[in-house]
Write an enzyme that holds these catalytic residues in place. Structure first.
Site, mmCIF file in Angstrom:
data_model
loop_
_atom_site.group_PDB
_atom_site.id
_atom_site.type_symbol
_atom_site.label_atom_id
_atom_site.label_comp_id
_atom_site.label_asym_id
_atom_site.label_seq_id
_atom_site.Cartn_x
_atom_site.Cartn_y
_atom_site.Cartn_z
ATOM 1 N N ARG A 149 -27.341 8.216 23.923
ATOM 2 C CA ARG A 149 -27.877 7.217 25.262
ATOM 3 C C ARG A 149 -29.232 7.017 24.713
ATOM 4 N NH1 ARG A 149 -23.275 9.998 27.656
ATOM 5 N NH2 ARG A 149 -25.003 11.903 27.582
ATOM 6 N N ARG A 170 -24.935 13.138 14.410
ATOM 7 C CA ARG A 170 -23.735 13.628 13.707
ATOM 8 C C ARG A 170 -22.833 12.690 13.196
ATOM 9 N NH1 ARG A 170 -22.714 17.838 18.199
ATOM 10 N NH2 ARG A 170 -22.587 15.928 19.365
ATOM 11 N N THR A 171 -22.805 11.632 14.055
ATOM 12 C CA THR A 171 -22.051 10.522 13.774
ATOM 13 C C THR A 171 -22.790 9.207 13.498
ATOM 14 O OG1 THR A 171 -21.598 10.068 15.892
ATOM 15 C CG2 THR A 171 -20.077 11.337 14.641
ATOM 16 N N ARG A 230 -35.534 18.669 25.373
ATOM 17 C CA ARG A 230 -35.754 19.845 26.108
ATOM 18 C C ARG A 230 -36.763 20.763 25.266
ATOM 19 N NH1 ARG A 230 -33.638 18.369 30.016
ATOM 20 N NH2 ARG A 230 -32.024 18.850 30.852
ATOM 21 N N GLU A 259 -40.499 26.544 31.395
ATOM 22 C CA GLU A 259 -41.144 25.672 32.427
ATOM 23 C C GLU A 259 -41.170 26.363 33.872
ATOM 24 O OE1 GLU A 259 -39.072 22.045 32.772
ATOM 25 O OE2 GLU A 259 -39.590 21.389 30.450
ATOM 26 N N HIS A 277 -42.329 17.319 33.196
ATOM 27 C CA HIS A 277 -40.780 16.962 32.970
ATOM 28 C C HIS A 277 -40.634 15.841 34.211
ATOM 29 C CE1 HIS A 277 -36.729 19.038 32.216
ATOM 30 N NE2 HIS A 277 -36.498 17.604 32.422
ATOM 31 N N ILE A 278 -40.953 14.812 33.711
ATOM 32 C CA ILE A 278 -40.532 13.728 34.672
ATOM 33 C C ILE A 278 -40.088 12.594 33.984
ATOM 34 C CG2 ILE A 278 -42.573 14.091 36.414
ATOM 35 C CD1 ILE A 278 -44.315 11.996 34.711
HETATM 36 P P1 NAP Z 1 -26.502 12.040 24.223
HETATM 37 O O1 NAP Z 1 -26.075 10.611 24.644
HETATM 38 O O2 NAP Z 1 -25.182 13.076 24.318
HETATM 39 O O3 NAP Z 1 -26.929 12.244 22.884
HETATM 40 C C1 NAP Z 1 -27.469 13.207 21.946
HETATM 41 C C2 NAP Z 1 -27.632 13.107 20.529
HETATM 42 O O4 NAP Z 1 -27.926 14.178 19.905
HETATM 43 C C3 NAP Z 1 -26.291 12.392 19.876
HETATM 44 O O5 NAP Z 1 -27.003 11.393 18.835
HETATM 45 C C4 NAP Z 1 -25.685 13.532 19.027
HETATM 46 O O6 NAP Z 1 -25.042 13.162 17.905
HETATM 47 C C5 NAP Z 1 -27.042 14.237 18.765
HETATM 48 N N1 NAP Z 1 -26.600 15.793 18.798
HETATM 49 C C6 NAP Z 1 -25.923 16.799 19.595
HETATM 50 N N2 NAP Z 1 -25.828 17.793 19.008
HETATM 51 C C7 NAP Z 1 -26.465 17.704 17.989
HETATM 52 C C8 NAP Z 1 -26.518 18.777 17.036
HETATM 53 N N3 NAP Z 1 -26.219 20.270 17.134
HETATM 54 N N4 NAP Z 1 -27.259 18.356 15.914
HETATM 55 C C9 NAP Z 1 -27.812 17.114 15.478
HETATM 56 N N5 NAP Z 1 -27.598 16.390 16.390
HETATM 57 C C10 NAP Z 1 -26.933 16.510 17.714
HETATM 58 O O7 NAP Z 1 -27.507 12.667 25.243
HETATM 59 P P2 NAP Z 1 -28.617 11.765 26.161
HETATM 60 O O8 NAP Z 1 -28.126 11.051 27.217
HETATM 61 O O9 NAP Z 1 -28.979 10.813 25.175
HETATM 62 O O10 NAP Z 1 -29.544 13.017 26.526
HETATM 63 C C11 NAP Z 1 -30.152 13.563 25.279
HETATM 64 C C12 NAP Z 1 -31.160 14.922 25.975
HETATM 65 O O11 NAP Z 1 -32.173 14.104 26.779
HETATM 66 C C13 NAP Z 1 -30.331 15.585 27.109
HETATM 67 O O12 NAP Z 1 -29.300 16.610 26.426
HETATM 68 C C14 NAP Z 1 -31.355 16.073 27.963
HETATM 69 O O13 NAP Z 1 -31.624 17.592 27.673
HETATM 70 C C15 NAP Z 1 -32.492 15.354 27.544
HETATM 71 N N6 NAP Z 1 -33.113 14.511 28.555
HETATM 72 C C16 NAP Z 1 -34.199 14.900 29.302
HETATM 73 C C17 NAP Z 1 -34.839 14.257 30.460
HETATM 74 C C18 NAP Z 1 -36.188 14.670 30.797
HETATM 75 O O14 NAP Z 1 -36.287 14.387 32.066
HETATM 76 N N7 NAP Z 1 -37.372 14.689 29.990
HETATM 77 C C19 NAP Z 1 -34.194 13.178 30.920
HETATM 78 C C20 NAP Z 1 -32.816 12.993 30.503
HETATM 79 C C21 NAP Z 1 -32.277 13.498 29.514
HETATM 80 P P3 NAP Z 1 -23.688 12.326 18.223
HETATM 81 O O15 NAP Z 1 -24.101 11.221 18.715
HETATM 82 O O16 NAP Z 1 -23.378 12.186 16.689
HETATM 83 O O17 NAP Z 1 -22.612 13.362 18.705
#
Ligand code: NAP
Length: 312
Positions: A149, A170-171, A230, A259, A277-278
């Site tokens: 996302r 991965r996909t 992260r 953190e 972390h905002i």
């Molecule tokens: P998401 O939609 O689940 O996307 C994760 C992506 O990472 C997908 O493309 C997935 O591949 C890939 N992935 C997952 N595991 C993997 C692995 N082992 N090796 C390679 N690629 C891998 O998550 P999101 O909503 O975008 O959020 C991503 C991350 O942002 C969260 O997990 C969170 O830790 C972080 N975050 C941080 C903040 C902040 O305040 N800074 C705010 C929001 C989120 P596939 O699509 O192929 O499954």
């Protein structure tokens, strides 16, 4: 029937009181350990570790509703073994986090913090043709490490800046590719070709430390690293060294391994933009995050499936 629930005290002002009907709430401040007792649901911040011990101390627990999309603070296997449903808050924070990622991209490439410090210091002596020269985005390559996302939302914003987009996932993401012209590559090619590498994979045993001395060395000289995912994806000391040596052109970080502590060498490293972390910190997003977390609790307690479950 009222349900005894533990909710992070810090989200109190963001919650809609109407949502809290039927809940007997114990407000749990972030600096207090998770207590022992008969609570049936826990709504923790991402800074609270919820592992085997915590779950054992809460034998009646049915739901852990994390106030974050990431859930690396929860031992999913231990939760599954105790039949505790874990939920997160996906989607509602995508655009806010993508915006903040772009704030970091622009701040690092155009050296905004150095500019602000120069002006504030009173040392600015006026326009100079070689002052604070940055990196032009047009025609460069943005590498998205992870294109779920948030990664995709960051990639969509790259088009008007004239960036070419590469991604790993991965996909494959055919819709995203059609929309943006992005190309899926392997990690080596992403590191080798990108002028900006932005991390958007979750923290997991496979991704921890993925940015280390070896992978940093494979990045282009002068490239910029952005992390709004992260902190533990990056070996912070190795990153500090790459910045000190001038191998990397900059780093824009919102998240850290331990953190709120930041590795002292990283704190002192040149050309960094370090945020507290905002990523999701907008009023709208934070209200939606807490609303989803409590809706998840309400669903589980009334015997319905949660809205946004996560599984081991
Ligand atoms: P998401 O939609 O689940 O996307 C994760 C992506 O990472 C997908 O493309 C997935 O591949 C890939 N992935 C997952 N595991 C993997 C692995 N082992 N090796 C390679 N690629 C891998 O998550 P999101 O909503 O975008 O959020 C991503 C991350 O942002 C969260 O997990 C969170 O830790 C972080 N975050 C941080 C903040 C902040 O305040 N800074 C705010 C929001 C989120 P596939 O699509 O192929 O499954």
């Amino acid at each position: 029937m009222t349900h005894r629930v533990l909710i992070a005290a810090e989200i109190k002002n963001l919650l809609d009181p109407a949502q809290l009907a039927d809940l007997d709430i114990t407000w749990l401040p972030a600096d207090e350990p998770t207590p022992k007792g008969d609570w049936v649901a826990l709504v923790p911040l991402l800074s609270r570790w919820v592992g085997g011990t915590e779950l054992k101390n809460l034998p009646n627990l049915r739901s852990v509703a994390n106030v974050a999309v990431g859930y690396n603070n929860i031992d999913l296997v231990a939760a599954e073994m105790r039949k505790v449903l874990v939920t997160n808050t996906p989607g509602v924070l995508t655009e806010a986090t993508a915006d903040l990622t772009w704030a970091l991209i622009l701040a690092t490439t155009r050296r905004l913090i150095e500019g602000v410090e120069l002006v504030r210091s009173g040392q600015w002596t006026g326009w100079h043709p070689e002052q604070l020269l940055g990196v032009e985005l047009h025609g460069r390559t943005l590498g998205l490490f992870g294109a779920g996302r948030i990664g995709q939302a960051v990639g969509r914003r790259a088009l008007p800046f004239g960036l070419r987009v590469l991604y790993t996932a991965r996909t494959p993401k055919p819709d995203f590719e059609r929309e943006t012209g992005a190309r899926r590559v392997d990690t080596s090619q992403l590191l080798f070709e990108s002028d900006i590498v932005s991390l958007h994979v979750p923290s997991s045993p496979e991704t921890k430390g993925i940015i280390n001395g070896e992978t940093l060395a494979r990045m282009k000289r002068g490239a910029i690293l952005i992390n709004t995912s992260r902190g533990d994806l990056i070996r912070e000391e190795a990153l500090a060294m790459a910045l000190e040596l001038g191998h990397l052109g900059g780093a824009g970080l919102d998240v850290y391994t331990d953190e709120p502590a930041i590795h002292p060498r990283l704190l002192a490293a040149p050309r960094t933009v370090l945020l507290p972390h905002i990523g999701s910190a907008t009023e709208e997003t934070r209200r939606q995050m807490v609303a989803i977390a409590v809706s998840n609790v309400q669903a589980v307690l009334s015997g319905n499936p949660p809205l946004t479950p996560v599984y081991a």
